[in-house]
Design a protein around this motif. Sequence first.
Motif, PDB file in Angstrom:
ATOM      1  N   PHE A  68       0.838  -1.191   0.000  1.00 49.57           N
ATOM      2  CA  PHE A  68       0.000   0.000   0.000  1.00 49.57           C
ATOM      3  C   PHE A  68       0.880   1.250   0.000  1.00 49.57           C
ATOM      4  O   PHE A  68       1.983   1.246   0.539  1.00 49.57           O
ATOM      5  N   LYS A  69       0.394   2.348  -0.581  1.00 46.49           N
ATOM      6  CA  LYS A  69       1.149   3.610  -0.620  1.00 46.49           C
ATOM      7  C   LYS A  69       0.901   4.376   0.693  1.00 46.49           C
ATOM      8  O   LYS A  69       0.038   5.235   0.779  1.00 46.49           O
ATOM      9  N   TYR A  70       1.689   4.048   1.707  1.00 44.52           N
ATOM     10  CA  TYR A  70       1.571   4.658   3.026  1.00 44.52           C
ATOM     11  C   TYR A  70       2.129   6.073   3.026  1.00 44.52           C
ATOM     12  O   TYR A  70       2.961   6.424   2.195  1.00 44.52           O
ATOM     13  N   SER A  71       1.738   6.851   4.028  1.00 38.26           N
ATOM     14  CA  SER A  71       2.323   8.174   4.221  1.00 38.26           C
ATOM     15  C   SER A  71       3.792   7.991   4.607  1.00 38.26           C
ATOM     16  O   SER A  71       4.157   6.990   5.233  1.00 38.26           O
ATOM     17  N   PRO A  72       4.633   8.940   4.239  1.00 35.23           N
ATOM     18  CA  PRO A  72       6.032   8.869   4.674  1.00 35.23           C
ATOM     19  C   PRO A  72       6.155   8.773   6.199  1.00 35.23           C
ATOM     20  O   PRO A  72       7.032   8.075   6.710  1.00 35.23           O
ATOM     21  N   ALA A  73       5.271   9.446   6.914  1.00 36.90           N
ATOM     22  CA  ALA A  73       5.311   9.420   8.383  1.00 36.90           C
ATOM     23  C   ALA A  73       5.100   8.013   8.921  1.00 36.90           C
ATOM     24  O   ALA A  73       5.812   7.572   9.828  1.00 36.90           O
ATOM     25  N   LEU A  74       4.129   7.282   8.382  1.00 30.97           N
ATOM     26  CA  LEU A  74       3.866   5.933   8.868  1.00 30.97           C
ATOM     27  C   LEU A  74       5.006   4.999   8.483  1.00 30.97           C
ATOM     28  O   LEU A  74       5.446   4.187   9.300  1.00 30.97           O
ATOM     29  N   LYS A  75       5.506   5.145   7.254  1.00 28.93           N
ATOM     30  CA  LYS A  75       6.622   4.295   6.827  1.00 28.93           C
ATOM     31  C   LYS A  75       7.850   4.509   7.711  1.00 28.93           C
ATOM     32  O   LYS A  75       8.584   3.566   7.997  1.00 28.93           O
ATOM     33  N   ALA A  76       8.069   5.726   8.159  1.00 32.05           N
ATOM     34  CA  ALA A  76       9.251   6.046   8.968  1.00 32.05           C
ATOM     35  C   ALA A  76       9.011   5.852  10.470  1.00 32.05           C
ATOM     36  O   ALA A  76       9.939   6.028  11.257  1.00 32.05           O
TER      37      ALA A  76
END
Length: 123
Positions: A68-76
């Motif tokens: 899924f294309k997660y927000s950068p914040a969630l990925k980090a």
Amino acid sequence: MHSRISFALPLALVTFGLASTASAQDMSGEQLFKQRCGTCHATVAGKPALMAPNLRGVAGRKAGATDFKYSPALKASGLTWTPETLDQFLAAPSKLVPGTRMIVSITDAKQRKAVIDWLGTQR
């Protein structure tokens, strides 16, 4: 007569709101998930993510670990979805992960627990 109608309508709305809250307390985790989360999230194995990630197998998974294309914040975020982190996230997503795209919260602790417990069965 007009004043009776205008008074009765708000009373009916308040009564309906209380009944809805009480019935939500009696719902299972699966029912709550379908009602509160199912518009955006799926739990069917292999079902592609459309508006939000598929949550099948979310318990114990690293945040942002699917295609899924997660927000950068969630990925980090470095989070792993434990019952505790799921509880914090569902209570206030942007408080735990500032910048997340998740905007829906479940403010009732019993409802969060029911949803989290049910998600734990979706392997």
